[in-house]
Design an enzyme around this catalytic site. Structure first.
Site, short mmCIF file in Angstrom:
data_model
loop_
_atom_site.label_atom_id
_atom_site.label_comp_id
_atom_site.label_asym_id
_atom_site.label_seq_id
_atom_site.Cartn_x
_atom_site.Cartn_y
_atom_site.Cartn_z
N GLN A 58 -33.74 -30.09 2.58
CA GLN A 58 -33.92 -29.73 4.23
C GLN A 58 -36.32 -29.56 4.85
O GLN A 58 -35.95 -30.31 4.90
CB GLN A 58 -33.05 -29.36 5.33
CG GLN A 58 -33.66 -30.40 6.83
CD GLN A 58 -32.34 -30.11 7.26
OE1 GLN A 58 -32.97 -30.35 8.39
NE2 GLN A 58 -31.46 -30.05 7.28
N GLU A 115 -29.73 -22.82 6.41
CA GLU A 115 -30.29 -23.23 7.88
C GLU A 115 -29.44 -21.79 8.76
O GLU A 115 -29.76 -21.54 9.53
CB GLU A 115 -28.87 -24.68 8.30
CG GLU A 115 -29.05 -24.71 9.56
CD GLU A 115 -30.63 -25.28 10.63
OE1 GLU A 115 -30.58 -24.27 11.62
OE2 GLU A 115 -31.70 -25.74 9.58
N ASP A 149 -33.91 -25.24 8.90
CA ASP A 149 -34.50 -25.91 8.18
C ASP A 149 -36.07 -27.04 8.78
O ASP A 149 -36.94 -26.72 8.64
CB ASP A 149 -33.59 -26.49 7.41
CG ASP A 149 -33.13 -26.72 7.04
OD1 ASP A 149 -33.61 -25.49 5.86
OD2 ASP A 149 -31.64 -26.18 6.23
N GLY A 172 -33.60 -19.18 31.96
CA GLY A 172 -34.94 -19.57 33.02
C GLY A 172 -35.10 -18.51 34.50
O GLY A 172 -33.55 -18.43 35.05
N GLY A 173 -35.84 -18.83 34.80
CA GLY A 173 -35.94 -18.52 37.29
C GLY A 173 -35.03 -19.25 37.17
O GLY A 173 -34.59 -19.23 38.55
#
Length: 422
Positions: free
Chosen positions: A30, A151, A180, A255-256
């Site tokens: 892959q 993977e 991959d 996140g924020g």
């Protein structure tokens, strides 16, 4: 309903971005094939060199007997296939000529495998000083170099698994193939940069991309948070306790702006909508969930007040969302410009009309298996349209390449086949 793409390359209405670039594709499984397929979609002539037995994925996870698997077909569109036993002396001579005629060579064998064939970087440079030689490996130089890379091993060692899952559960792999195909995309970026630099220097160069490194690059926000931990708990995480390493935080946005996947009716495994609560969105959310008094309540009115009780906040939203189908929840949230998205199952994605219209879900005819559905090119260039063509049969282009391009005779081609060279 999926867009249908022709099995033979459609004549381009304009020059493709990589037209005239020859790629010698010595990759398998892959990580490598995902990279060379992208190069093919960009217009390169990708010649997939396989052992006479073929890429192992031709036979893996088959849904139809004695036909190339979807595993293979979905990673090897827009390529030509030739077979060659590079362990034979004649095979090495032919490989030398293929290298001489190529702009790019890509391989993802185990460490040192191509060197042991007799094709070190020094030797390859002697054959073709302009070639860009790209290798995809599991790891960089060091104690992990000879580890076998897969993977999920790359996910484990690149920072993904330790930060994926819920606080009270085990580390989890993501369904996205970031080890991959994620590495393949990084390899494409490096190859294109090397080709661009060649325009100025006239020289090719060595390109190395490691799966662990690519996963780490995709996990950079977690290393950001690892350093922030030195200054105290991470307030935007829903976790109660923090040690000296970034914890698993479930479906937190990272996140924020806090986000979470909330349940919807009728309660199936993918009946969820992911909701992000921005400061400006809090008031309309309180109205949607039938709790308008929370908009101005001191313990809820500001982002700072809500951070310590994120779990309770999303529970309140879920009490509302769980009574409605996810598409209705989506409609109402979007009406107030609240960031959100439904959790789409693989079935919903493969049937999504907008993805078909954008040629991200395409149907490709195959000479043996019939039509198969695959993922189209996410790279959209106005002057380099992508025509997704069928993956090649094993050795389908032997005569075209060996006779038509390398100039071998028909009789030699027959002998090469009978002697096990191709």
């Amino acid at each position: 309903m999926t867009a249908t793409i022709s099995t033979a390359a459609t004549p381009a209405t304009s020059t493709k971005a990589l037209e005239g670039i020859r790629v010698l594709d010595m990759t398998h499984v892959q990580s490598g094939p995902s990279a060379t397929q992208l190069l093919g979609w960009l217009g390169a002539d990708v010649v997939k060199l396989e052992a006479p037995t073929g890429d192992i994925t031709r036979k893996q996870l088959r849904d139809l007997p004695d036909v190339d698997s979807l595993y293979f077909t979905m990673l090897n569109c827009n390529k030509r296939s030739i077979t060659l036993n590079t362990k034979t002396e004649r095979g090495k001579e032919i490989l030398t000529e293929l290298i001489r005629r190529s702009d790019v060579m890509v391989e993802n064998f185990g460490p040192g495998a191509v060197d042991r064939m007799g094709f070190t970087w020094d030797r390859i440079q002697e054959i073709n000083p302009r070639i860009v030689y790209a290798s995809i490996k599991g790891f960089g130089d060091g104690p992990y170099t000879n580890f076998k890379a897969y993977e999920v091993v790359a996910q484990a060692m690149g920072g993904s698994m330790s930060t994926t899952g819920f606080e009270d559960g085990p580390p989890l792999a993501t369904g996205a193939q970031i080890g991959d195909s994620g590495t393949g995309i990084h390899a494409v970026a490096a190859i294109l940069a090397a080709l661009f630099q060649r325009e100025n220097t006239g020289r090719g160069q060595r390109v190395n991309v490691a799966m662990q490194h690519a996963v780490l690059n995709l996990c950079r926000v977690k290393l950001r948070d690892q350093q922030r931990l030195g200054h105290g708990p991470l307030a935007e995480y829903p976790n109660d306790d923090f040690g000296d390493e970034v914890p698993r935080s479930g479906n937190a946005s990272g996140g924020g702006q806090p986000g979470w996947a909330v349940k919807c009716a009728p309660g199936g495994p993918n009946d969820y909508v992911y909701v992000i609560v921005q400061p400006v969105g809090w008031k309309p959310i309180t109205e949607l969930i039938g709790r308008p008094e929370l908009a101005d309540a001191p313990e809820w009115a500001t982002p700072e007040a809500r951070l310590p009780q994120l779990t309770k906040m999303f529970q309140l939203i879920e009490e509302w969302s769980s009574t409605l189908p996810k598409w209705q929840v989506l409609e109402q949230l979007n009406a107030h410009n609240i960031p959100c998205g439904p959790i789409l199952s693989t079935k919903e994605i493969i049937e999504d009309e907008s993805l078909v219209a954008n040629e991200m879900v395409v149907t490709v005819p195959h000479p043996e298996r019939g039509d198969f559905v695959t993922v189209g090119s996410p790279l959209k260039l106005s002057d380099s349209p992508v025509d997704v063509t069928s993956s090649p049969l094993l050795g389908e282009h032997n005569e075209e390449v060996y006779v038509g391009e390398l100039g071998l005779g028909d009789e030699e081609l027959r002998l090469l086949k009978s002697n096990g060279v191709i």
